[in-house]
Design an enzyme around this catalytic site. Structure first.
Site, PDB file in Angstrom:
ATOM      1  N   TRP A 134      38.989  17.745  60.210  1.00  0.00           N
ATOM      2  CA  TRP A 134      39.199  19.157  59.841  1.00  0.00           C
ATOM      3  C   TRP A 134      37.914  19.572  59.143  1.00  0.00           C
ATOM      4  O   TRP A 134      37.072  18.928  58.703  1.00  0.00           O
ATOM      5  CB  TRP A 134      40.103  19.465  58.645  1.00  0.00           C
ATOM      6  CG  TRP A 134      41.690  19.118  59.170  1.00  0.00           C
ATOM      7  CD1 TRP A 134      42.254  18.973  60.400  1.00  0.00           C
ATOM      8  CD2 TRP A 134      42.557  18.271  58.345  1.00  0.00           C
ATOM      9  NE1 TRP A 134      43.387  18.566  60.320  1.00  0.00           N
ATOM     10  CE2 TRP A 134      43.657  17.979  59.226  1.00  0.00           C
ATOM     11  CE3 TRP A 134      42.639  17.600  57.128  1.00  0.00           C
ATOM     12  CZ2 TRP A 134      44.926  17.265  58.562  1.00  0.00           C
ATOM     13  CZ3 TRP A 134      43.597  16.878  56.530  1.00  0.00           C
ATOM     14  CH2 TRP A 134      44.843  16.617  57.288  1.00  0.00           C
ATOM     15  N   VAL A 137      36.691  18.990  55.682  1.00  0.00           N
ATOM     16  CA  VAL A 137      36.494  17.752  55.122  1.00  0.00           C
ATOM     17  C   VAL A 137      35.366  17.080  55.984  1.00  0.00           C
ATOM     18  O   VAL A 137      34.442  16.879  55.322  1.00  0.00           O
ATOM     19  CB  VAL A 137      37.729  16.809  54.942  1.00  0.00           C
ATOM     20  CG1 VAL A 137      37.599  15.559  54.442  1.00  0.00           C
ATOM     21  CG2 VAL A 137      38.761  17.623  54.013  1.00  0.00           C
ATOM     22  N   CYS A 138      36.006  16.870  57.337  1.00  0.00           N
ATOM     23  CA  CYS A 138      35.061  16.180  58.156  1.00  0.00           C
ATOM     24  C   CYS A 138      33.968  16.826  58.836  1.00  0.00           C
ATOM     25  O   CYS A 138      33.183  16.300  59.311  1.00  0.00           O
ATOM     26  CB  CYS A 138      36.032  15.535  59.255  1.00  0.00           C
ATOM     27  SG  CYS A 138      37.346  14.533  58.689  1.00  0.00           S
ATOM     28  N   ILE A 139      33.885  17.983  58.746  1.00  0.00           N
ATOM     29  CA  ILE A 139      32.628  18.838  59.097  1.00  0.00           C
ATOM     30  C   ILE A 139      31.986  19.094  57.900  1.00  0.00           C
ATOM     31  O   ILE A 139      30.345  19.079  57.804  1.00  0.00           O
ATOM     32  CB  ILE A 139      33.154  20.151  59.865  1.00  0.00           C
ATOM     33  CG1 ILE A 139      33.717  19.699  60.917  1.00  0.00           C
ATOM     34  CG2 ILE A 139      31.742  20.844  60.345  1.00  0.00           C
ATOM     35  CD1 ILE A 139      33.306  18.893  61.879  1.00  0.00           C
ATOM     36  N   PRO A 142      29.507  16.113  56.627  1.00  0.00           N
ATOM     37  CA  PRO A 142      28.091  15.634  57.339  1.00  0.00           C
ATOM     38  C   PRO A 142      27.325  16.969  57.241  1.00  0.00           C
ATOM     39  O   PRO A 142      26.046  16.742  57.423  1.00  0.00           O
ATOM     40  CB  PRO A 142      28.544  15.306  58.632  1.00  0.00           C
ATOM     41  CG  PRO A 142      29.977  15.731  58.870  1.00  0.00           C
ATOM     42  CD  PRO A 142      30.445  15.746  57.383  1.00  0.00           C
TER      43      PRO A 142
END
Length: 229
Positions: A134, A137-139, A142
């Site tokens: 998502w 969170v996941c973008i 990083p």
């Protein structure tokens, strides 16, 4: 007088030369690495800010573009076998697991996974393009981590998604505030093509758009069939 005319001519030629040089902020096939993060079934179930068909098509355009232009690409998953499930078919179409060897993680932040981090930085590119699920969170993880290490980060917003429009929008705003560059899937594809005179990629690019590009793709199909253009 003659000297003045020559000076003006030289300045004009120099100006034209400068005007033709593209911005270093633009992406090219050789100046960046693409990271596709967690385009997986379980993550897709809860994605609400974008229609799932549209998200899948946009993801296909990004994955297909990177394949056509031989962009160094990393595909990473989270808990693929125990929770999140398989990647979208639109990713595996261009990057089959058997040949791509997806990097599976337990960390929500890809940058904190040793194998994923190594795979990304080993590409040797200072520009990193991110897309995935998502966004918040996941973008974000990083993106902020890479920026802090001096990387130039681009986020393909319409090939990413979240549990709500608010979550997605605030995540994009947070990344932009930190220096990330937002862009769309079609923008990514066309920025790599850049010139329709590049005949070696013209057919693959237009075929990709005809298959996954919605109304734009229908327009290209019409032009090819009806206008012979």
């Amino acid at each position: 007088m003659k000297k003045s005319i020559l000076s003006i001519a030289f300045a004009l030629v120099s100006f034209i030369g400068i005007a033709q040089k593209p911005s270093p902020m633009l992406l090219s096939p050789s100046n960046h690495a693409l990271v596709l993060i967690d385009h997986e079934s379980q993550m897709g179930f809860a994605t609400k800010n974008i229609d799932m068909t549209e998200l899948r098509n946009n993801t296909a355009i990004v994955a297909g573009a990177s394949k056509i232009f031989n962009v160094p690409t990393v595909v990473t998953t989270v808990a693929e076998k125990s929770f999140s499930g398989p990647v979208f078919p639109e990713v595996s179409e261009f990057y089959p697991q058997a040949t791509t060897k997806y990097i599976d993680r337990t960390t929500m932040n890809t940058w904190e996974d040793v194998n994923a981090h190594k795979a990304i930085v080993d590409k040797g590119k200072k520009k990193i393009v991110l897309a995935g699920l998502w966004t918040s969170v996941c973008i974000v993880g990083p993106a902020l981590s890479a920026i802090s290490e001096g990387y130039d980060v681009y986020v393909i917003t319409d090939a990413s998604g979240d549990v709500s429009k608010e979550a997605h929008d605030q995540a994009v705003a947070r990344m932009v505030q930190a220096g990330a560059h937002p862009m769309t899937s079609i923008q990514y594809l066309l920025e790599l093509q850049r010139d329709w005179a590049r005949s070696e990629t013209y057919v693959p690019v237009t075929n990709l758009v005809k298959k996954y590009g919605g109304a734009y793709g229908i327009g290209i199909q019409y032009a090819h069939e009806m206008l012979k253009h």
